[in-house]
Design a protein around this motif. Sequence first.
Motif, short mmCIF file in Angstrom:
data_model
loop_
_atom_site.label_atom_id
_atom_site.label_comp_id
_atom_site.label_asym_id
_atom_site.label_seq_id
_atom_site.Cartn_x
_atom_site.Cartn_y
_atom_site.Cartn_z
N MET A 153 0.89 -1.21 0.03
CA MET A 153 -0.26 -0.27 0.10
C MET A 153 0.64 1.63 0.10
N ASN A 154 0.74 2.47 -1.33
CA ASN A 154 1.80 3.49 -1.06
C ASN A 154 0.66 4.36 -1.15
N VAL A 155 0.94 5.67 0.00
CA VAL A 155 0.30 6.59 0.57
C VAL A 155 0.58 7.64 1.09
N LEU A 156 0.40 9.02 0.55
CA LEU A 156 0.66 9.75 -0.09
C LEU A 156 -0.48 10.88 0.23
N LEU A 157 1.16 11.81 1.32
CA LEU A 157 0.64 12.59 1.72
C LEU A 157 0.62 14.39 1.30
N VAL A 158 -0.66 15.51 1.93
CA VAL A 158 0.03 16.08 1.56
C VAL A 158 -0.86 17.50 1.86
N ASP A 159 0.50 17.95 2.07
CA ASP A 159 0.68 19.40 3.00
C ASP A 159 0.89 20.65 3.14
N GLU A 178 3.59 15.53 -9.02
CA GLU A 178 4.72 14.82 -10.19
C GLU A 178 4.76 13.52 -8.72
N CYS A 179 4.55 13.25 -7.75
CA CYS A 179 4.46 12.25 -7.52
C CYS A 179 3.77 10.78 -7.78
N LEU A 180 2.36 11.60 -8.07
CA LEU A 180 1.28 10.65 -8.50
C LEU A 180 1.96 10.66 -10.20
N ASP A 181 2.27 11.34 -10.78
CA ASP A 181 3.15 9.87 -11.53
C ASP A 181 4.56 9.42 -12.01
N SER A 182 4.74 10.10 -10.90
CA SER A 182 6.19 8.81 -10.91
C SER A 182 6.06 7.55 -9.69
N GLU A 183 5.33 7.76 -9.35
CA GLU A 183 4.64 6.21 -8.21
C GLU A 183 3.32 6.14 -8.60
N LYS A 184 3.07 4.32 -8.15
CA LYS A 184 1.66 4.38 -7.87
C LYS A 184 1.18 4.19 -6.65
N ILE A 185 0.40 5.43 -6.89
CA ILE A 185 -0.30 5.46 -5.55
C ILE A 185 -1.37 5.06 -5.16
N ASP A 186 -1.66 4.46 -3.92
CA ASP A 186 -3.05 3.93 -3.77
C ASP A 186 -3.90 5.30 -2.62
N VAL A 187 -3.48 5.43 -2.14
CA VAL A 187 -4.24 6.32 -1.27
C VAL A 187 -3.75 7.52 -1.46
N ILE A 188 -4.28 8.83 -1.46
CA ILE A 188 -3.74 9.69 -1.27
C ILE A 188 -4.69 10.65 -0.15
N ASN A 210 -8.40 5.09 -9.88
CA ASN A 210 -8.08 4.03 -8.59
C ASN A 210 -7.59 4.95 -7.27
N VAL A 211 -7.44 6.09 -6.87
CA VAL A 211 -6.87 6.25 -5.84
C VAL A 211 -7.51 6.86 -4.73
N LEU A 212 -7.87 6.24 -3.72
CA LEU A 212 -8.74 6.37 -2.81
C LEU A 212 -8.13 8.11 -1.91
N ARG A 213 -9.70 8.28 -2.27
CA ARG A 213 -9.21 10.36 -1.66
C ARG A 213 -9.59 10.74 -0.91
N LEU A 262 -5.86 5.09 9.41
CA LEU A 262 -5.91 3.71 9.57
C LEU A 262 -6.99 2.96 8.81
N ALA A 263 -7.96 2.98 10.28
CA ALA A 263 -9.25 2.07 9.19
C ALA A 263 -10.23 2.75 7.78
N ALA A 264 -10.37 3.49 8.16
CA ALA A 264 -10.82 4.57 7.11
C ALA A 264 -10.15 4.49 5.76
N ILE A 265 -8.77 3.37 5.98
CA ILE A 265 -7.97 3.44 4.35
C ILE A 265 -7.78 2.23 4.53
N ARG A 266 -8.46 0.83 5.57
CA ARG A 266 -8.29 -0.30 5.92
C ARG A 266 -9.20 -1.12 4.97
N ARG A 267 -10.92 -0.02 5.59
CA ARG A 267 -11.84 -0.62 5.24
C ARG A 267 -11.83 -0.84 3.28
N ALA A 268 -11.68 0.40 3.02
CA ALA A 268 -12.06 0.27 1.84
C ALA A 268 -11.29 -0.83 0.59
#
Length: 398
Positions: free
Chosen positions: A1-7, A40-50, A74-77, A110-116
Motif C-alpha cells: 500500500m502506497n500512501v501519499l500525504l499532502v500538506d 509529480e509524485c503521482l506521475d512517478s509512483e503507484k499511489i493507492d491513497v492520497i 483508482n486512488v482513494l481520496r 488507518l481504519a478508513a484506508i483498510r476498510r476500503a
Amino acid sequence: MNVLLVDDEAQVLRGVARTIECEAEEWEVHSANSAAEALECLDSEKIDVIVTDMSMPQMDGAELLEIVEIRFPNVLRIVLSGQADRDSVLRAIKPMHQYLSKPCDPDVLLAAIRRAEIYKDTITSSEVLDAVGRANCLPTLPSIVAEINQEIDSDHGTIATIASVVSRDPVLSAKILQIANSAIFSVRQPILDVEHGLSLLGVEMVRSLAISLAVFSTENRATLQTATQLFEHSVDVANIARTIASVEEVDSTTLNTVLSAGLLHDIGKMILFNAFSDRYTSLISRSERGLHQAVDLEKEEFGCSHPGIGAYLLERWGVPKELTDAVAAHHSLGICSRAEIATQIVYAANWIATHPDGATPIDVEEIQSPMSKKLTKFLCQLKRWSIHYRETQQAPTS
C-alpha cells in the motif's frame, strides 16, 4: 500500500507519516509539501491513497483532488483538514471520498484506508476500479431535483417531507449518508437514515448536491428509462424491507439500516450502467430473458458483480459498516444465513421484489442433502416473510 500525504506544513506531514509508519509497517509513505509536488509524485509512483489538507497556497486540496479524480481515479481520496466551512466542503464533496478533521485519531485514518481495501480485493478489472473511482459524480434524476426544489420552497415543506423525496433517489441518499458520517459534523454514532443525515446537512446543501448530480440528459430516453427502473426497484426493496421489519418488530436502528441498505443495495448496478451503458444494458436484457442471473453475467463480463462493487464504493465513502455489509451480501444466501437480521431482511426484500411468484432460492421441503441449521432456519424465515408480504399486498384496503 502506497500512501501519499499532502500538506504545506512540514511538521504536520512528519507527524502523520511517523504515525502511519509505526502502525502500518507494510505501507510505504510518500510526502508532498504542495499540490504540484503531489502531482509529480503521482506521475512517478503507484499511489493507492492520497491524504491531503484543504487549505494550501497556489492549489488547494479540492482542486488537487479534482485532478486526481480525472487522472488517477483508482486512488482513494481523503481530505484531512481543520477547515470545514460550508463553501469549502461543497467544493470538496465531488472529488473526495472521505473527510477527516484535524487533529485526527491515527486509528480512524488507518481504519478508513483498510476498510476500503476489503472489497477492492474482490475486483480484478482495472476498468471497473476506474469506474468506481469516478462514481462520485453518479447521476440523479432531474425529476427528483424538481421535486426537492418544490418541497424546499413550499410553505409546508419539512425535513421529513424533503427526506421522503430524497429517499426515492439512491445516489443522492448515499451522498447524504457519506457526508453526514464524515468528520465534518463530528457525530458520535453512525448516521443510518436519510432524514437524520438531511437534518445535519441542511436543506440548501442538499439542494446543491441534487443539482450537481442531475446530469442525466432528458433527451436520452433509453438512458433515463433504465435509470428510472433501477431507482424504482431500489425504492421497492426499501419498502418491502420496511414491511418485513415491522413484522419482526425490530428496533429503530435496525429499521433505519434496512431502509437505507434497501435503497442503496443496487448502487453497484448504477456504477456499471453509468460507466458501461451499452454493455450493461445488453447484459440486463439477457438477464431479463431468464437465461442467467445478472450477477453471473456481470462476473462473466466484468470479472466482478454489483454487490461487491457497490460495497466497495460505500466503504470508500465511509458509509457505516452495517449498510455496506447488507449491500455486499444481498445476493449471497450462505452469507446471509449467518448474518445479522438487517442483512437478512435486505436479502429477503430484494428476493421478494424480483420473485413475485413467492419462490425461495431452495425449497426446504424438497432438499435432499443436509444443510446447516442456520441456512435451514433462514430459508424457512425467507419463505414466511415472502408469504406475509404477498398477503399484505392482496389484503383489501378500507
